[in-house]
Write a protein that holds these residues in place. Structure first.
Motif: not given
Length: 173
Positions: A53-72, A96-103
């Motif tokens: 999920g990505a959420f905007s505190p400024i305008n309330g916009d968001s994107l939420v997706m269900e995905l099978p794995y937490c990876n790059g 956050d600093n999840g390893a796959f965020h910096k792959g």
């Protein structure tokens, strides 16, 4: 911003995170008489899915997706979807600093910039509040199949993740 070419009409701030939801019963509080230990149904099955999920505190916009794995690979899919959501918007994402965020294989779209929180500090990410509210709605409940859980998660997202909810929950000073 050095990454924001003139072709973007505006920018927006998002907080991003992912959370696991599964068939393993998440126990929580239950209302009982004083001195009586609550008895809750319990299931010990280790199948799960992830909600990005990505959420905007400024305008309330968001994107939420269900995905099978937490990876790059799945994070790349999520970034591409977020990038395509409003192509005229330059998106600054705090995460956050999840390893796959910096792959090394990660390709950051040109309308996205990532800002990383300090290591080991989930309390600094307001997106955690969204997961807390979603998990409360699945506490002490048993889902027999992953399909049943995914239907419930879809229902929770449609009910809970609204523009007003995001703006009020993530109200930053």
């Amino acid at each position: 911003m050095k990454n924001a070419p003139e072709k973007f009409t505006h920018f927006n701030l998002y907080v991003q995170d992912e959370s696991r939801f599964g068939l393993f019963t998440r126990n929580g509080r239950a209302l009982t008489a004083k001195g009586v230990k609550p008895i809750c149904t319990y299931q010990n099955i280790f199948k799960s899915t992830y909600i990005f999920g990505a959420f905007s505190p400024i305008n309330g916009d968001s994107l939420v997706m269900e995905l099978p794995y937490c990876n790059g690979d799945n994070f790349q899919i999520f970034l591409n979807e977020l990038s395509n959501k409003n192509t005229a918007e330059f998106k600054v994402i705090i995460l956050d600093n999840g390893a796959f965020h910096k792959g090394k294989s990660l390709i950051i779209p040109e309308n996205i910039a990532l800002i990383f929180l300090p290591p080991y500090s989930p309390e600094l990410n307001p997106a955690e509040l969204v997961w807390l509210n979603m998990k409360r709605k699945t506490t002490n409940k048993i889902y027999k199949t992953m399909e049943e859980l995914k239907l419930k998660l879809d229902e929770i997202v449609k009910e809970l993740i609204t523009e007003n909810f995001i703006k009020n929950l993530l109200n930053l000073p």
